[in-house]
Design a protein around this motif. Structure first.
Motif, PDB file in Angstrom:
ATOM      1  N   ILE A 153      67.218  16.866  51.998  1.00 53.71           N
ATOM      2  CA  ILE A 153      67.286  18.297  52.284  1.00 53.71           C
ATOM      3  C   ILE A 153      68.601  18.599  52.985  1.00 53.71           C
ATOM      4  CG2 ILE A 153      66.341  20.162  53.701  1.00 53.71           C
ATOM      5  CD1 ILE A 153      63.600  19.140  53.120  1.00 53.71           C
ATOM      6  N   HIS A 154      69.401  19.457  52.340  1.00 50.08           N
ATOM      7  CA  HIS A 154      70.638  19.934  52.949  1.00 50.08           C
ATOM      8  C   HIS A 154      70.442  21.393  53.314  1.00 50.08           C
ATOM      9  CE1 HIS A 154      72.800  16.332  51.681  1.00 50.08           C
ATOM     10  NE2 HIS A 154      73.827  16.780  52.377  1.00 50.08           N
ATOM     11  N   TRP A 155      70.347  21.660  54.618  1.00 53.87           N
ATOM     12  CA  TRP A 155      70.100  23.033  55.052  1.00 53.87           C
ATOM     13  C   TRP A 155      70.910  23.291  56.307  1.00 53.87           C
ATOM     14  CZ3 TRP A 155      65.391  25.781  57.593  1.00 53.87           C
ATOM     15  CH2 TRP A 155      65.403  27.135  57.230  1.00 53.87           C
ATOM     16  N   PHE A 187      73.707   8.182  57.900  1.00 53.25           N
ATOM     17  CA  PHE A 187      74.982   8.677  58.425  1.00 53.25           C
ATOM     18  C   PHE A 187      75.897   9.124  57.293  1.00 53.25           C
ATOM     19  CE2 PHE A 187      74.809   8.113  62.910  1.00 53.25           C
ATOM     20  CZ  PHE A 187      73.859   7.128  63.123  1.00 53.25           C
ATOM     21  N   ASP A 188      76.698  10.143  57.597  1.00 52.25           N
ATOM     22  CA  ASP A 188      77.691  10.646  56.664  1.00 52.25           C
ATOM     23  C   ASP A 188      78.925  11.004  57.496  1.00 52.25           C
ATOM     24  OD1 ASP A 188      77.590  13.298  54.122  1.00 52.25           O
ATOM     25  OD2 ASP A 188      78.706  11.433  54.242  1.00 52.25           O
ATOM     26  N   GLY A 189      80.025  11.313  56.806  1.00 56.20           N
ATOM     27  CA  GLY A 189      81.212  11.774  57.531  1.00 56.20           C
ATOM     28  C   GLY A 189      81.756  10.728  58.485  1.00 56.20           C
ATOM     29  N   ALA A 246      78.893  23.894  48.348  1.00 55.63           N
ATOM     30  CA  ALA A 246      78.605  25.043  49.228  1.00 55.63           C
ATOM     31  C   ALA A 246      78.609  24.694  50.715  1.00 55.63           C
ATOM     32  CB  ALA A 246      77.252  25.646  48.829  1.00 55.63           C
ATOM     33  N   GLU A 247      78.221  23.442  51.020  1.00 60.84           N
ATOM     34  CA  GLU A 247      78.137  23.064  52.451  1.00 60.84           C
ATOM     35  C   GLU A 247      79.540  22.804  53.022  1.00 60.84           C
ATOM     36  OE1 GLU A 247      77.161  21.258  49.859  1.00 60.84           O
ATOM     37  OE2 GLU A 247      78.192  19.348  50.092  1.00 60.84           O
ATOM     38  N   TRP A 248      80.567  22.839  52.157  1.00 55.71           N
ATOM     39  CA  TRP A 248      81.966  22.666  52.564  1.00 55.71           C
ATOM     40  C   TRP A 248      82.735  23.984  52.605  1.00 55.71           C
ATOM     41  CZ3 TRP A 248      85.471  18.575  53.646  1.00 55.71           C
ATOM     42  CH2 TRP A 248      84.836  17.341  53.852  1.00 55.71           C
TER      43      TRP A 248
HETATM   44  C1  LIG Z   1      84.304  14.130  49.664  1.00 55.71           C
HETATM   45  C2  LIG Z   1      82.903  14.322  50.192  1.00 55.71           C
HETATM   46  C3  LIG Z   1      82.673  14.478  51.549  1.00 55.71           C
HETATM   47  C4  LIG Z   1      81.372  14.687  52.032  1.00 55.71           C
HETATM   48  C5  LIG Z   1      80.310  14.727  51.169  1.00 55.71           C
HETATM   49  C6  LIG Z   1      78.948  14.929  51.738  1.00 55.71           C
HETATM   50  N1  LIG Z   1      78.056  13.800  51.447  1.00 55.71           N
HETATM   51  C7  LIG Z   1      76.873  14.320  50.790  1.00 55.71           C
HETATM   52  C8  LIG Z   1      75.620  13.536  51.094  1.00 55.71           C
HETATM   53  C9  LIG Z   1      76.811  15.767  51.253  1.00 55.71           C
HETATM   54  O1  LIG Z   1      76.364  15.868  52.602  1.00 55.71           O
HETATM   55  C10 LIG Z   1      78.272  16.140  51.123  1.00 55.71           C
HETATM   56  O2  LIG Z   1      78.600  17.332  51.818  1.00 55.71           O
HETATM   57  C11 LIG Z   1      80.528  14.571  49.820  1.00 55.71           C
HETATM   58  C12 LIG Z   1      81.814  14.371  49.323  1.00 55.71           C
END
Ligand SMILES: Cc1ccc([C@@H]2N[C@@H](C)[C@@H](O)[C@H]2O)cc1
Length: 450
Positions: free
Chosen positions: A31-33, A194-196, A52-54
């Motif tokens: 879920i991305h919200w 984790f992301d980013g 869209a989240e970017w």
């Molecule tokens: C280049 C890039 C950066 C971040 C993402 C993030 N990872 C995914 C799981 C989403 O959260 C997306 O915004 C995707 C591609």
């Protein structure tokens, strides 16, 4: 191999109960919200072509306009129980929920920043409601957390000066505080996604991230953290300098999948997948290809056939609605799973030669073997090649186990299952197969002396 202080701390697959449960999920929901769901990929009449989240990173979106959107965040249609029920009906066994995406907006009332849902018109704790609702539905909860946080003054993508380093120390403390806060507030959490974490600033924090990972794992025994979290001594994430996986499973399959078991390096893995080509947060105007139910079922079964989990993304809109396209997919996938989930849940890779008609899976507990057919050969003859001394004794439709399908032995270790659905089928179907393994070495079965 080289000596590492902060490389992989464990080799091979985890075999503890929480990880075995993870391995057997088969299907998950992402879920991305967040506040990005308010603009939904548009700003002042302009269409944002990116994810869209970017949208905050888009030159067409003034930063302060974005950073004030939270003052409009009041999703009156949000109903955590409805989301959890829909996910349960789809057949999801776990959910990964964005607590904070790259924009830094917190869907929980964090005490370490004002940029949270508590200071929006909605006020209430969204993560708390979702954790409670999904737990009640029997769906395990995992929390998505973005290390990148465009809202925090101390965030840096690179560290270029002493001032950068000084401020980044504050950011590191803030990051640790929020993660400890999340596991304290939501102790039923089974893992963190984790992301980013690709920024150079972060990949220089091997010691800090390693200590943080240990602290978090001590808070919740069995906590599951993938390979996207921390860097090794030399800044390598996912795989350390010796090529060993850092974390409990590989998180490299975003919007893509392995094709062979070799591609998985023998690791646990999850594939996280969008419905459109590349939209995680809500975009009101999906362009390009939108995946169909059959495409997504194929990805799900393919993942299970290669020892992975498949996680399908949902992006609720600014009012808290799950959009109609996703509702339909959830219902149709759920309908198929109701009848065929035996070939997915608790199933993994079977080392039989892959055939064009689809995928094999085998239940890790029972050893029961399944063929999920996506491509019916015009001949109606489904080729099956079995290894070693395996003998194919019976094949049956999962939804009609009483009736054996016609088997023909072509030669040793190779068979045709002669089957064509009587009426045109618009969904994949599952065939169960029963075998006996006349293995000389195990001594139970001796090939008849002729
Ligand atoms: C280049 C890039 C950066 C971040 C993402 C993030 N990872 C995914 C799981 C989403 O959260 C997306 O915004 C995707 C591609």
């Amino acid at each position: 191999s080289v000596k590492l202080e902060h490389g992989a701390h464990r080799l091979g697959k985890r075999t503890d109960k929480p990880m075995q449960a993870w391995r057997n999920y088969g299907l998950g929901q992402f879920i991305h919200w967040g506040v990005y769901a308010i603009p939904g990929g548009h700003w002042e009449g302009q269409y944002y072509p990116g994810a869209a989240e970017w949208i905050r990173s888009w030159k067409g979106m003034p930063k302060d306009a974005y950073d004030n959107l939270y003052k409009q965040f009041n999703p009156k249609k949000f109903n955590a129980k409805a989301w959890a029920k829909q996910a349960g009906d789809m057949g999801a066994k776990y959910v990964i929920i964005t607590t904070k995406h790259h924009d830094g907006f917190c869907l929980w009332p964090s005490k370490y920043t004002d940029y949270t849902v508590a200071n929006s018109p909605y006020k209430k704790d969204i993560i708390g409601q979702l954790v409670e609702a999904y737990d009640a539905e029997g769906i395990d909860v995992y929390l998505y957390f973005s290390i990148i946080d465009w809202n925090h003054p101390g965030y840096r993508s690179t560290l270029k000066s002493e001032q950068d380093r000084k401020e980044y120390e504050e950011f590191k403390k803030f990051t640790r505080n929020q993660l400890v806060e999340l596991l304290t507030l939501y102790p039923s959490t089974k893992g963190l996604w984790f992301d980013g974490s690709w920024d150079k600033a972060w990949t220089e924090q091997a010691e800090f991230a390693d200590a943080l990972g240990k602290e978090l794992r001590e808070m919740i025994p069995g906590l599951i953290i993938g390979s996207r979290f921390r860097p090794d001594d030399n800044g390598n994430r996912h795989f350390d300098t010796n090529g060993d996986l850092i974390g409990d499973y590989e998180q490299g399959w975003e919007r893509k999948m392995p094709n062979t078991i070799e591609d998985t390096n023998g690791n646990d893995w999850d594939c996280v997948m969008t419905v459109p080509e590349n939209q995680w947060g809500y975009h009101s105007d999906w362009k390009g290809h939108v995946k169909t139910t059959n495409e997504l079922i194929e990805m799900l079964v393919k993942a299970a056939s290669l020892d992975g989990n498949f996680v399908l993304n949902f992006g609720p809109d600014g009012q808290g609605n799950i959009r109609s396209e996703e509702t339909r997919l959830a219902a149709e996938i759920g309908e198929w799973m109701k009848e065929n989930n035996e070939a997915v849940y608790g199933c993994g890779y079977l080392d039989w030669e892959k055939q064009d008609w689809g995928y094999y899976t085998v239940n890790r507990e029972t050893g029961k073997k399944y063929m999920t057919v996506f491509n019916i050969p015009v001949s109606g003859a489904l080729r099956v090649k079995v290894p070693g001394k395996t003998k194919l004794n019976k094949a049956y439709l999962l939804n009609d186990p009483g009736a054996s399908l016609e088997l023909e032995e072509i030669h040793r270790n190779e068979y045709f299952i002669h089957y064509k659905p009587a009426s045109a089928t618009d969904r994949p179907f599952v065939i169960g197969v029963e075998t006996t393994d006349a293995k000389i070495e195990d001594g139970h079965y001796q090939k008849a002396k002729t």
